[in-house]
Design a protein around this motif. Structure first.
Motif, PDB file in Angstrom:
ATOM      1  N   LEU A 200       0.819  -1.221   0.000  1.00 55.32           N
ATOM      2  CA  LEU A 200       0.000   0.000   0.000  1.00 55.32           C
ATOM      3  C   LEU A 200       0.848   1.264   0.000  1.00 55.32           C
ATOM      4  O   LEU A 200       0.349   2.345  -0.318  1.00 55.32           O
ATOM      5  CB  LEU A 200      -0.930   0.016   1.226  1.00 55.32           C
ATOM      6  CG  LEU A 200      -1.967  -1.105   1.327  1.00 55.32           C
ATOM      7  CD1 LEU A 200      -2.815  -0.928   2.585  1.00 55.32           C
ATOM      8  CD2 LEU A 200      -2.872  -1.123   0.098  1.00 55.32           C
TER       9      LEU A 200
ATOM     10  N   GLN B 223       0.960   2.480  -3.521  1.00 64.07           N
ATOM     11  CA  GLN B 223      -0.383   2.888  -3.941  1.00 64.07           C
ATOM     12  C   GLN B 223      -0.756   4.261  -3.407  1.00 64.07           C
ATOM     13  O   GLN B 223      -1.377   5.075  -4.109  1.00 64.07           O
ATOM     14  CB  GLN B 223      -1.390   1.847  -3.465  1.00 64.07           C
ATOM     15  CG  GLN B 223      -2.836   2.159  -3.875  1.00 64.07           C
ATOM     16  CD  GLN B 223      -3.813   1.109  -3.349  1.00 64.07           C
ATOM     17  OE1 GLN B 223      -3.430  -0.023  -3.067  1.00 64.07           O
ATOM     18  NE2 GLN B 223      -5.065   1.498  -3.224  1.00 64.07           N
TER      19      GLN B 223
ATOM     20  N   SER C 219      -3.510   5.710   8.781  1.00 64.52           N
ATOM     21  CA  SER C 219      -4.681   4.830   8.683  1.00 64.52           C
ATOM     22  C   SER C 219      -5.480   4.823   9.974  1.00 64.52           C
ATOM     23  O   SER C 219      -6.689   4.552   9.957  1.00 64.52           O
ATOM     24  CB  SER C 219      -4.245   3.406   8.340  1.00 64.52           C
ATOM     25  OG  SER C 219      -3.671   2.743   9.452  1.00 64.52           O
TER      26      SER C 219
ATOM     27  N   GLU D 128     -10.028   6.557   2.733  1.00 66.38           N
ATOM     28  CA  GLU D 128      -9.659   5.603   1.684  1.00 66.38           C
ATOM     29  C   GLU D 128      -8.504   4.716   2.150  1.00 66.38           C
ATOM     30  O   GLU D 128      -8.519   3.492   1.967  1.00 66.38           O
ATOM     31  CB  GLU D 128      -9.274   6.339   0.403  1.00 66.38           C
ATOM     32  CG  GLU D 128      -8.991   5.392  -0.768  1.00 66.38           C
ATOM     33  CD  GLU D 128      -8.551   6.126  -2.026  1.00 66.38           C
ATOM     34  OE1 GLU D 128      -8.196   5.437  -3.008  1.00 66.38           O
ATOM     35  OE2 GLU D 128      -8.530   7.379  -2.020  1.00 66.38           O
ATOM     36  N   LEU D 129      -7.493   5.333   2.772  1.00 68.21           N
ATOM     37  CA  LEU D 129      -6.349   4.588   3.287  1.00 68.21           C
ATOM     38  C   LEU D 129      -6.790   3.672   4.424  1.00 68.21           C
ATOM     39  O   LEU D 129      -6.385   2.497   4.483  1.00 68.21           O
ATOM     40  CB  LEU D 129      -5.275   5.550   3.786  1.00 68.21           C
ATOM     41  CG  LEU D 129      -4.076   4.906   4.492  1.00 68.21           C
ATOM     42  CD1 LEU D 129      -3.347   3.950   3.558  1.00 68.21           C
ATOM     43  CD2 LEU D 129      -3.127   5.980   5.018  1.00 68.21           C
TER      44      LEU D 129
ATOM     45  N   THR E 187      -9.674   2.304   4.937  1.00 66.73           N
ATOM     46  CA  THR E 187     -10.406   1.165   4.371  1.00 66.73           C
ATOM     47  C   THR E 187      -9.453   0.177   3.719  1.00 66.73           C
ATOM     48  O   THR E 187      -9.594  -1.048   3.884  1.00 66.73           O
ATOM     49  CB  THR E 187     -11.427   1.663   3.331  1.00 66.73           C
ATOM     50  OG1 THR E 187     -12.362   2.528   3.982  1.00 66.73           O
ATOM     51  CG2 THR E 187     -12.172   0.497   2.698  1.00 66.73           C
ATOM     52  N   ALA E 188      -8.456   0.689   2.989  1.00 66.13           N
ATOM     53  CA  ALA E 188      -7.492  -0.183   2.305  1.00 66.13           C
ATOM     54  C   ALA E 188      -6.668  -0.993   3.304  1.00 66.13           C
ATOM     55  O   ALA E 188      -6.381  -2.179   3.082  1.00 66.13           O
ATOM     56  CB  ALA E 188      -6.573   0.645   1.411  1.00 66.13           C
TER      57      ALA E 188
ATOM     58  N   ASP F 253      -8.933  -3.660   4.796  1.00 69.16           N
ATOM     59  CA  ASP F 253      -9.094  -4.671   3.741  1.00 69.16           C
ATOM     60  C   ASP F 253      -7.894  -5.613   3.715  1.00 69.16           C
ATOM     61  O   ASP F 253      -8.028  -6.833   3.682  1.00 69.16           O
ATOM     62  CB  ASP F 253      -9.203  -3.997   2.372  1.00 69.16           C
ATOM     63  CG  ASP F 253     -10.639  -3.744   1.954  1.00 69.16           C
ATOM     64  OD1 ASP F 253     -11.547  -3.935   2.781  1.00 69.16           O
ATOM     65  OD2 ASP F 253     -10.850  -3.340   0.804  1.00 69.16           O
ATOM     66  N   ALA F 254      -6.702  -5.022   3.700  1.00 71.22           N
ATOM     67  CA  ALA F 254      -5.473  -5.810   3.582  1.00 71.22           C
ATOM     68  C   ALA F 254      -5.275  -6.731   4.786  1.00 71.22           C
ATOM     69  O   ALA F 254      -4.838  -7.877   4.643  1.00 71.22           O
ATOM     70  CB  ALA F 254      -4.268  -4.883   3.433  1.00 71.22           C
TER      71      ALA F 254
ATOM     72  N   SER G 214     -14.462  -6.578   4.083  1.00 70.88           N
ATOM     73  CA  SER G 214     -13.628  -6.029   3.014  1.00 70.88           C
ATOM     74  C   SER G 214     -14.446  -5.752   1.757  1.00 70.88           C
ATOM     75  O   SER G 214     -14.987  -6.668   1.137  1.00 70.88           O
ATOM     76  CB  SER G 214     -12.492  -7.006   2.679  1.00 70.88           C
ATOM     77  OG  SER G 214     -11.866  -6.646   1.470  1.00 70.88           O
TER      78      SER G 214
ATOM     79  N   THR H 202     -13.208  -4.837  -1.050  1.00 79.22           N
ATOM     80  CA  THR H 202     -12.466  -5.434  -2.160  1.00 79.22           C
ATOM     81  C   THR H 202     -12.914  -6.869  -2.376  1.00 79.22           C
ATOM     82  O   THR H 202     -13.169  -7.307  -3.505  1.00 79.22           O
ATOM     83  CB  THR H 202     -10.947  -5.401  -1.873  1.00 79.22           C
ATOM     84  OG1 THR H 202     -10.545  -4.056  -1.647  1.00 79.22           O
ATOM     85  CG2 THR H 202     -10.165  -5.992  -3.034  1.00 79.22           C
TER      86      THR H 202
END
Length: 276
Positions: free
Chosen positions: A39, A42, A55, A62-63, A65-66, A69-70, A145, A147
């Protein structure tokens, strides 16, 4: 820089437990690094510690959530352990169908959808083999997640994913080839129509989900503390119809966590039935 101090790791571990219930435990810095380092590029952040600290704030959703998710994305496969799906066809479906034709299932923490779709395929096979008329199966898959949920809804899988637990005859029956030379295949509409997917955190209230006859929550509780496990299991009990079934992972147990289920030994495997 990809270094991760003990202090930052502890802060992030606490953050993850509050947000998702997941307990990282000690010395799992390697796991955090492997999941979050991709990330950095990204989000154009040069230090892993900066990425983690950002985060944990509410400034960059957005970060945030990413990162969640990860950290909550887990590998899965088709018809995992086989016996839960055999039990659906041999024991649980016949038992429920003696009383009603509609069966509602929940695939909790459904990851990329293999479990929910395996349940759907099992249901279609059962209906065909037993010539069951009027059987209505509804499968709800949930995950934290977004994603993974997009993957679930799309229902398209690459050759590696398709090779993990999926027999060739099921590929022919339940998938269409994606004609782009990639080897990918997509779940057929008749399988998809039995399923729906939505974002859901197992720490939240279950009231909006309705009642289920069967809940799959496999290889998920191992990531939670005992208190959180107990809370989730008692909420599962409240989300089941009378006599409903809970199916856990092969290594998971209810011992010391809840008294609302009876253990049912099957051959093979174990399931849990809501006490009357």
């Amino acid at each position: 820089m990809r270094a991760l101090s003990d202090d930052i790791y502890k802060q992030f571990s606490d953050f993850l437990e509050v947000q998702c219930g997941i307990v990282l435990g000690e010395n799992k810095q390697y796991l955090v690094k492997s999941r979050l380092i991709p990330l950095m590029t990204q989000f154009s952040i040069e230090k892993l510690s900066d990425l983690i600290q950002q985060s944990m704030s509410y400034k960059n959703r957005e970060l945030r959530t990413a990162v969640i998710d990860a950290m909550t994305t887990n590998e899965t496969l088709w018809f995992r352990d086989k016996y839960p799906f055999e039990l659906l066809a041999k024991k649980i479906y016949p038992e429920i169908l003696e009383k009603k034709k509609s069966i509602k299932l929940w695939s909790a923490a459904s990851s990329s959808g293999q479990e929910a779709y395996s349940i759907a395929m099992t249901s279609l096979e059962y209906q065909k083999q037993k010539a069951v008329l009027g059987m209505n199966v509804q499968i709800i898959g949930t995950d934290i997640s977004n994603t993974m949920l997009e993957q679930c809804k799309n229902g398209t899988y690459d050759t590696l994913a398709l090779s993990r637990g999926l027999a060739d005859d099921r590929k022919r029956l339940f998938f269409n080839s994606v004609n782009d030379g990639s080897g990918k295949m997509q779940i057929k509409p008749e399988v998809k129509k039995l399923t729906s997917f939505r974002n859901f955190n197992l720490l939240d209230s279950y009231a909006g989900l309705g009642k289920f006859d069967i809940i799959f929550c496999r290889n998920v509780l191992i990531y939670f503390s005992s208190d959180v496990k107990s809370r989730i299991l008692n909420q599962f009990a409240g989300a089941l119809n009378p006599g409903g079934y809970l199916i856990l992972g092969a290594s998971e147990s209810l011992t010391g966590l809840t008294d609302k289920f009876d253990m049912v030994r099957c051959n093979p495997g174990i399931v849990y039935k809501l006490k009357s």
